[in-house]
Design a protein around this motif. Sequence first.
Motif, short mmCIF file in Angstrom:
data_model
loop_
_atom_site.label_atom_id
_atom_site.label_comp_id
_atom_site.label_asym_id
_atom_site.label_seq_id
_atom_site.Cartn_x
_atom_site.Cartn_y
_atom_site.Cartn_z
N PHE A 30 -5.92 -44.52 69.22
CA PHE A 30 -5.82 -43.39 68.31
C PHE A 30 -5.53 -42.08 69.04
O PHE A 30 -5.18 -41.09 68.42
CB PHE A 30 -7.11 -43.22 67.51
CG PHE A 30 -7.52 -44.46 66.78
CD1 PHE A 30 -6.64 -45.07 65.88
CD2 PHE A 30 -8.75 -45.03 66.98
CE1 PHE A 30 -7.00 -46.22 65.21
CE2 PHE A 30 -9.13 -46.17 66.30
CZ PHE A 30 -8.25 -46.78 65.41
N GLU A 114 -5.58 -41.63 61.87
CA GLU A 114 -4.99 -42.97 61.71
C GLU A 114 -5.86 -43.78 60.74
O GLU A 114 -7.08 -43.75 60.83
CB GLU A 114 -4.92 -43.69 63.05
CG GLU A 114 -3.99 -43.05 64.06
CD GLU A 114 -2.53 -43.14 63.67
OE1 GLU A 114 -2.14 -44.11 62.98
OE2 GLU A 114 -1.77 -42.24 64.06
N ILE A 141 -0.85 -42.72 56.77
CA ILE A 141 -2.00 -42.07 57.42
C ILE A 141 -3.10 -41.98 56.38
O ILE A 141 -2.86 -42.11 55.18
CB ILE A 141 -1.65 -40.65 57.92
CG1 ILE A 141 -1.20 -39.76 56.77
CG2 ILE A 141 -0.65 -40.69 59.04
CD1 ILE A 141 -1.18 -38.30 57.11
#
Length: 176
Positions: A30, A114, A141
């Motif tokens: 991430f 994310e 997202i």
Amino acid sequence: MPTFKLIEIRSLSEFLNLRHIRVEREQRRFSKNLILTFLQTRHPAVTSYRVDAEGEAIGYVMLIHAENPTQWIIERLTIDRDHQRKGYGYAIVDHLIDMVHDFENSEMVIARYEPDNEPARRLFERLNFEQQEKMFRGRHIAILEFEFEDDEDDAEKDEDEDAEPDEIEDDDDDRA
């Protein structure tokens, strides 16, 4: 709540000084490349902050003024693995919400992360953000939105304005 300072990052060298910040192995996917993150912060709508606590830099976060001028986005909140689970993430986001609330005409804070970043989702939900599924630049997202509620005084004022007046003092109004 833990004590910290947010210090605006203004140069590449200040940003590169954050390269010592490490996240847990499962969080690495991430995290974005530090140079790429810095380049994205050069946009005039983006402000990046170093998070200082316990006498050292322990993370960073971006605050973005969205295209809609009443909205702000919190993105890339990153806390060093040795300082995670101590309440810093919660305290930082809470502080950013307060900051944005003080900006003129601010109505909403959006937390962007994310979709499979479960720790981020849990953190923002604890702060009363509501989950929204959206697309951003062609990729999925997760977005959590936090809308400011009117202050009690504003809400009472709005109610008073909506109520019928008991008496009309001035009959010479120019009403359309």
